[in-house]
Enzyme design. Structure first.
Site: not given
Ligand code: 13P
Ligand code: G3H
Ligand code: ZN
Length: 321
Positions: A50, A82, A104, A134, A181, A225, A266, A269
């Protein structure tokens, strides 16, 4: 073995009725945990980065870790951006050697989303890089953006063919009720089971089915997910943490999605929860511990076990190399 784009991965996943796990990476221990699990289970995997991970670990360090994975394991893996927010970050990652990016544009209008996605696709495809777009907006927190449940919106199936045709994307993330999250739903959106644990509303499989009908054999992506394993939430809370009413997506619903058109799932969390539970456990058992290798080893083992469980019991991607 090889850093690959997602084309063959998703083709095989669609035909085989399974999904490839896309796990967020932020440090060496997490990279090792994910790739060792995938290697031992002969599973393809996607390592995703990310904007927050780039800020925390620096792109160069994450790239170096990916090179180490290519030398140290025998898996096929993709290195994926991501939630790329704009063309520039996608271009930077493509130029740095990522094999896949997400643009995105879900917060833009339909036309603006198409325009920026198309621009990324043209740049990426000329360099052998695959692109995820997306449509629809998930609730929760992604990068520095917070989307409230009221501002989230399900994907409109009647838009997907035009979006995919006009942009040329290789895969499409859709919103069917997942959320980013560890607090995916407010308690009032859920019911409670006999143990008092929150049970979230079911995913909108009707939307997924309609999208799949309109886009035959096209790979669909599920963000947000994580399942938020209650054993980790309980452990963290018992050891001084405070994660009240954390709730995720039930794994049987993800298994069902993986058997349908969903080819990428994905998970971030759950990794954070497994990692945090490990740190809390060892520091509480051994208050005298102060060697990071000691507590990070426990976290790394927790994440590896979690990823193995996801590959085998949720994604179904084991023995698919
Ligand atoms: P979670 O927060 O459900 O793990 O999702 C992560 C995600 O979608 C990263 O792009
Ligand atoms: O979709 C979000 C991912 O969990 C990435 O989270 O931006 O805190 O690294 P982050
Ligand atoms: Zn995501």
């Amino acid at each position: 073995m090889a850093l690959v784009n997602t084309t063959q991965m998703f083709k095989k996943a669609y035909a085989g009725g399974y999904a490839v796990g896309a796990f967020n990476i932020n440090n060496m221990e997490i990279v090792q945990a994910i790739t060792e699990a995938a290697d031992e289970l002969r599973s393809p995997v996607i390592l995703q980065v990310s904007a927050g991970a780039r800020k925390y670990a620096k792109a160069e360090y994450l790239m170096a870790l990916a090179s180490a994975v290519a030398k140290d394991t025998t898996i096929d893996f993709a290195l994926h951006l991501d939630h790329g927010a704009d063309f520039d970050i996608c271009k930077a990652c493509i130029d740095n050697g990522f094999s896949s990016v997400m643009i995105d544009g879900s917060h833009h209008s339909f036309e603006d989303n198409i325009a920026v996605t198309k621009k990324v696709v043209e740049y990426a495809h000329a360099r052998g890089v695959t692109v995820e777009g997306e449509l629809g907006r998930l609730a929760g927190i992604e990068d520095d953006v917070k989307v409230s449940a009221e501002d989230s919106s399900y994907t409109r199936p009647e838009e997907v063919e035009e979006f995919v045709t006009r942009t040329g994307v290789d895969s499409l993330a859709i919103a069917i009720g997942t959320s980013h999250g560890a607090y995916k739903f407010k308690p009032e959106q859920c019911t409670r089971n006999a143990d008092g644990v929150l049970v979230p509303p079911p995913l909108r499989f009707d939307i997924l089915e309609e999208v799949a009908k309109r886009l035959p054999e096209f790979p669909i992506v599920l963000h947000g997910a994580s399942s938020v394993p209650q054993e980790f939430v309980k452990q963290i809370n018992e050891l001084g943490g405070k994660l009240p009413d954390a709730v995720g997506i039930p794994e049987e619903q993800l298994r069902k999605a993986a058997s349908m058109a969903v080819c990428k799932i994905n998970i971030d969390s759950d990794i954070r929860l497994a990692f945090t539970a490990g740190v809390r456990q060892i520091l509480s058992e051994k208050p005298q511990a102060f060697d990071p290798r000691e507590y990070l080893s426990v976290s790394r083992a927790n994440v590896k076990a979690l990823v193995k469980h996801k590959i085998t019991d949720v994604l179904g991607s084991d023995n698919k190399l």
